[in-house]
Design a protein around this motif. Structure first.
Motif, PDB file in Angstrom:
ATOM      1  N   ASP A 168       9.293  -1.356  13.726  1.00 52.78           N
ATOM      2  CA  ASP A 168       9.815  -2.188  12.451  1.00 52.78           C
ATOM      3  C   ASP A 168      11.025  -3.381  12.960  1.00 52.78           C
ATOM      4  O   ASP A 168      11.224  -3.641  13.899  1.00 52.78           O
ATOM      5  N   LYS A 169      11.299  -4.239  12.023  1.00 51.27           N
ATOM      6  CA  LYS A 169      12.297  -5.267  12.080  1.00 51.27           C
ATOM      7  C   LYS A 169      11.616  -6.378  12.895  1.00 51.27           C
ATOM      8  O   LYS A 169      10.348  -6.659  13.001  1.00 51.27           O
ATOM      9  N   LEU A 170      12.420  -7.167  13.638  1.00 48.75           N
ATOM     10  CA  LEU A 170      12.111  -8.477  14.082  1.00 48.75           C
ATOM     11  C   LEU A 170      12.138  -8.669  15.469  1.00 48.75           C
ATOM     12  O   LEU A 170      12.485  -9.773  16.194  1.00 48.75           O
ATOM     13  N   TYR A 199       8.500  -6.715   8.882  1.00 50.14           N
ATOM     14  CA  TYR A 199       9.837  -6.192   9.173  1.00 50.14           C
ATOM     15  C   TYR A 199       9.627  -4.745   8.917  1.00 50.14           C
ATOM     16  O   TYR A 199      10.161  -4.021   9.589  1.00 50.14           O
ATOM     17  N   GLY A 200       9.020  -4.227   7.755  1.00 49.03           N
ATOM     18  CA  GLY A 200       9.005  -2.855   7.512  1.00 49.03           C
ATOM     19  C   GLY A 200       8.332  -1.738   8.531  1.00 49.03           C
ATOM     20  O   GLY A 200       7.623  -2.429   9.171  1.00 49.03           O
ATOM     21  N   ASN A 201       8.733  -0.662   8.712  1.00 50.57           N
ATOM     22  CA  ASN A 201       8.292   0.170   9.602  1.00 50.57           C
ATOM     23  C   ASN A 201       6.786   0.623   9.181  1.00 50.57           C
ATOM     24  O   ASN A 201       6.519   1.110   8.181  1.00 50.57           O
ATOM     25  N   MET A 202       5.786   0.474  10.192  1.00 47.64           N
ATOM     26  CA  MET A 202       4.460   0.518  10.157  1.00 47.64           C
ATOM     27  C   MET A 202       4.218   1.997  10.560  1.00 47.64           C
ATOM     28  O   MET A 202       2.920   2.418  10.642  1.00 47.64           O
ATOM     29  N   ALA A 203       4.859   2.822  11.245  1.00 45.70           N
ATOM     30  CA  ALA A 203       4.707   4.017  11.751  1.00 45.70           C
ATOM     31  C   ALA A 203       4.483   4.897  10.510  1.00 45.70           C
ATOM     32  O   ALA A 203       4.922   4.727   9.472  1.00 45.70           O
ATOM     33  N   GLY A 204       3.880   5.998  10.724  1.00 49.00           N
ATOM     34  CA  GLY A 204       3.850   7.004   9.647  1.00 49.00           C
ATOM     35  C   GLY A 204       5.166   7.649   9.166  1.00 49.00           C
ATOM     36  O   GLY A 204       6.210   7.433   9.986  1.00 49.00           O
ATOM     37  N   GLY A 235       0.912  -1.217   0.024  1.00 51.57           N
ATOM     38  CA  GLY A 235      -0.032   0.030   0.016  1.00 51.57           C
ATOM     39  C   GLY A 235       1.059   1.233  -0.110  1.00 51.57           C
ATOM     40  O   GLY A 235       0.550   2.052  -0.532  1.00 51.57           O
ATOM     41  N   TRP A 236       2.130   1.268   0.638  1.00 57.49           N
ATOM     42  CA  TRP A 236       3.099   2.036   0.712  1.00 57.49           C
ATOM     43  C   TRP A 236       2.759   3.208   1.216  1.00 57.49           C
ATOM     44  O   TRP A 236       1.400   3.973   1.151  1.00 57.49           O
ATOM     45  N   GLY A 237       3.784   4.119   1.654  1.00 59.74           N
ATOM     46  CA  GLY A 237       3.642   5.294   2.100  1.00 59.74           C
ATOM     47  C   GLY A 237       2.465   5.682   3.294  1.00 59.74           C
ATOM     48  O   GLY A 237       2.400   4.778   4.188  1.00 59.74           O
ATOM     49  N   GLU A 238       1.514   6.677   2.889  1.00 61.39           N
ATOM     50  CA  GLU A 238       0.480   6.851   3.874  1.00 61.39           C
ATOM     51  C   GLU A 238      -0.592   5.633   3.950  1.00 61.39           C
ATOM     52  O   GLU A 238      -1.419   5.651   4.928  1.00 61.39           O
ATOM     53  N   ASN A 239      -0.448   4.719   2.849  1.00 62.31           N
ATOM     54  CA  ASN A 239      -1.568   3.793   2.740  1.00 62.31           C
ATOM     55  C   ASN A 239      -0.976   2.386   3.207  1.00 62.31           C
ATOM     56  O   ASN A 239      -1.282   1.354   2.709  1.00 62.31           O
ATOM     57  N   LYS A 240       0.307   2.323   4.154  1.00 61.68           N
ATOM     58  CA  LYS A 240       0.660   1.157   4.414  1.00 61.68           C
ATOM     59  C   LYS A 240      -0.303   0.478   5.039  1.00 61.68           C
ATOM     60  O   LYS A 240      -1.265   0.779   5.611  1.00 61.68           O
TER      61      LYS A 240
END
Length: 331
Positions: A101-103, A87-92, A54-59
């Motif tokens: 993020d990470k594990l 893994y990826g950062n889900m914060a804004g 979704g990426w960016g603001e739409n993660k």
């Protein structure tokens, strides 16, 4: 649709994997649902996504689209082997807050709860580490995974973008804990990018992991890019990795030879690229990311394609692999 077992698990999965990366950013929700219905109707049962799609603001948007599709009923969730990633950062974007993020055990716990909510399900079949985390100890990672398995929130763990020694390190750590370990690896692997044959795929085979190649057309490079360039103008279908590769005279010559070869055999370039992966030892099934139902139909045709020994030999001549290890490392 042909099925196989996912690595050393008892899961039966289709030899074509539906990738959902385009759902949301490129393909709207209604069309995404149509593609998923068509894939399921054709027998595709392994659906792959990630929490950051979704990426960016739409993660998370892509997981939400799968969740709304599951919510339509018709045993959709029960028929699908659902794979997502952490893994990826889900914060804004731009928010420098730790543990998003990470594990780490904390992020794994947070991430799985977020994915379950967006997906509208109470369990994930295959929970994959999107990248290697070089800072978190494997004992911590497996402790967190074991708890999730005991709680019934995930069934299996897999990896993505791991080196061969990462796979070995992860599964040896799991073995010491009597944990089940990794059961699959998603890696970049296609005719034009065969380095995975040196260590990643041998490691996966040694530890009983199913191999799920991503980017089977190498960013469109193996999908008839020169033909599209010639027929539809310089900008049609030529961007990113494809455009960069075609600027290199040697690679352009290689791709032209490939397109000439498949034309000679009366088959489509993209079909051959997918079909070739299905002949490779250790491969469970390639991931395709259709933006339209027409693209899905093309991928489904490739699964039925049988490549002759002559064509396979010619492909090796155009795209020679590195050869078996350790001989491949010799001067």
């Amino acid at each position: 649709m042909e099925y196989t077992q996912l690595g050393r698990t008892g899961l039966k999965v289709s030899r074509l994997v539906l990738g959902t990366m385009n759902f949301g950013p490129v393909t709207d929700e209604a069309d995404s649902h149509t593609i998923m219905d068509a894939a399921l109707g054709a027998g595709v049962n392994l659906f792959d996504t990630a929490n950051v799609y979704g990426w960016g603001e739409n993660k998370g948007r892509t997981e939400e689209i799968l969740g709304s599709w599951f919510a339509q009923g018709g045993d959709r969730r029960e028929k699908v082997v659902l794979a997502t990633k952490v893994y990826g950062n889900m914060a804004g974007d731009g928010v420098p807050w730790p543990n998003q993020d990470k594990l780490s055990a904390l992020n794994i716990r947070r991430a799985v709860e977020g994915s379950l909510k967006r997906l509208g399900t109470d369990y994930i079949d295959l929970y994959q580490f999107h990248h290697i985390d070089r800072t978190t100890p494997w004992d911590e990672i497996w402790q967190a995974v074991d708890v999730l398995i005991q709680q019934g929130k995930i069934l299996y763990a897999g990896s993505s973008n791991f080196a061969g020694w990462n796979i070995a390190q992860a599964n040896e750590a799991a073995r010491r804990r009597s944990s089940y370990g990794l059961v699959s690896e998603q890696c970049l692997y296609n005719l034009a990018e065969r380095r995975a044959e040196m260590e990643v795929i041998p490691a996966a085979q040694a530890y009983g992991l199913g191999v799920i190649p991503w980017s089977p057309l190498h960013g469109g490079l193996l999908g008839g890019v020169i033909r599209k360039e010639r027929e539809g103008g310089a900008k049609r279908g030529v961007s990113g990795r494809s455009a960069d590769a075609l600027k290199n005279a040697k690679q352009r010559e290689q791709i032209q030879a490939y397109e000439d070869l498949v034309d000679k055999h009366g088959v489509q370039p993209g079909d051959v690229a997918l079909g070739w992966l299905l002949t490779r030892p250790g491969v469970t099934g390639p991931i395709v990311g259709p933006r339209t139902t027409e693209q899905l139909d093309s991928a489904l045709r490739a699964v039925e394609l049988e490549l002759s020994d002559e064509l396979l030999a010619s492909l090796d001549e155009i795209f020679p692999g590195p050869g078996p290890s350790p001989e491949a490392f010799a001067w």
